[in-house]
Design an enzyme around this catalytic site. Sequence first.
Site, short mmCIF file in Angstrom:
data_model
loop_
_atom_site.label_atom_id
_atom_site.label_comp_id
_atom_site.label_asym_id
_atom_site.label_seq_id
_atom_site.Cartn_x
_atom_site.Cartn_y
_atom_site.Cartn_z
N SER A 34 0.85 -1.19 0.00
CA SER A 34 0.00 0.00 0.00
C SER A 34 0.89 1.25 0.00
O SER A 34 1.68 1.43 -0.92
CB SER A 34 -0.97 -0.05 1.19
OG SER A 34 -1.94 0.96 1.09
N ASP A 39 -9.46 -4.12 -5.66
CA ASP A 39 -8.90 -3.12 -4.75
C ASP A 39 -9.37 -1.73 -5.15
O ASP A 39 -8.90 -1.16 -6.14
CB ASP A 39 -7.38 -3.22 -4.78
CG ASP A 39 -6.71 -2.34 -3.75
OD1 ASP A 39 -7.39 -1.52 -3.11
OD2 ASP A 39 -5.48 -2.45 -3.59
N HIS A 98 -8.10 -4.72 -1.03
CA HIS A 98 -6.82 -4.10 -0.68
C HIS A 98 -5.93 -5.00 0.18
O HIS A 98 -4.73 -4.74 0.29
CB HIS A 98 -7.05 -2.76 0.01
CG HIS A 98 -5.83 -1.92 0.13
ND1 HIS A 98 -5.01 -1.63 -0.94
CD2 HIS A 98 -5.24 -1.33 1.21
CE1 HIS A 98 -4.00 -0.90 -0.55
NE2 HIS A 98 -4.11 -0.71 0.76
#
Length: 337
Positions: A196, A282, A317
């Site tokens: 991320s 995501d 995610h």
Amino acid sequence: MTLLPKEATMPLFDLSLPELERYRPDVREPQHFDEFWRATIAEAREHEGEPMLADAGWNLPQLSIRDVIFPGYGGHPIRGWYVRPRGVQQPLPCVVQIAGYSSGRGHALDHTFWASAGVAHFVMDTRGQGAGWGNGGETADPVGHSTSAPGFMTRGIEDPRDYYYRRVTTDAVRAVDAVRMLPGVDEQRVFFSGASQGGGIALAVAGLVDGLAGVMADVPFLCHFERSLAITDAEPYGEIITYLSTQRGDRNAVLDNLSYFDGVNHAKRAGAPLLASVALRDQVCPPSGGFAAYNWYGAHGPHRPQTRMDVWHDNGHEGGSTHQLARQLQFVRSMLN
């Protein structure tokens, strides 16, 4: 028979996988991108000093954990954990890692995997973060900023010289500098890893640091800002949208400033082997951003380095989670053979 409620999943919303595999967009790139970063890193390296180590206080029979402070952007003290297997005399390869958005280095006992696998591990703290999830952080960001939306994405966004991610990216580069000075680390076999926010920073480090043994960037944030802002309003990209909706100034100027920190532009300049991953559901970090960086990776070099993209078709995610970590271990071992 009672059916358990199914966990909510996000629909596929981005380009199809065949389109993603070909996706190589023209991304905004500042004329003075290289000069900006060359000067930024050179200025940070003027603040010399070896990393300071202290025992973290955990007497684990198999692992040594030390608390580290090293100079980051502006010479500011940045903390980290250095974890290493006990009883090994020779210098070891080391994985440097930075956390995802709003998290910090966490608790020392969070980080035993890599050292258990025989690889040294350095987990850097993220200045000002650590209160969103995980087990905290201990590094302040002493730099102020002008008007911003809640969070970190718009702090100093009016000028790339003041932008928050100039400091964090520089801290990450200096973390590699520090790790190469740590006792027991083979400075020629340093990897950088993150997911991320950490994945976006990993791509930046790949473009700014020479001689890395490999880079691991999972579900990367901070990539292809212009498209990401157009197709998702999920946080943290949503912070920028909130800012733009209230500070009704020059939107193009904001996008120009963000382009100094776009993982796509950094990826073009990278030379280390890369293991990347995206998740097709995501909506926090759209897969087109990750693929844009991946498809441009190493484009400015004489030849493209070894790369691999892992695609998690049915995940959001969280991506591959521990399954991706297992693939990272295989990747690191393959780079060391």
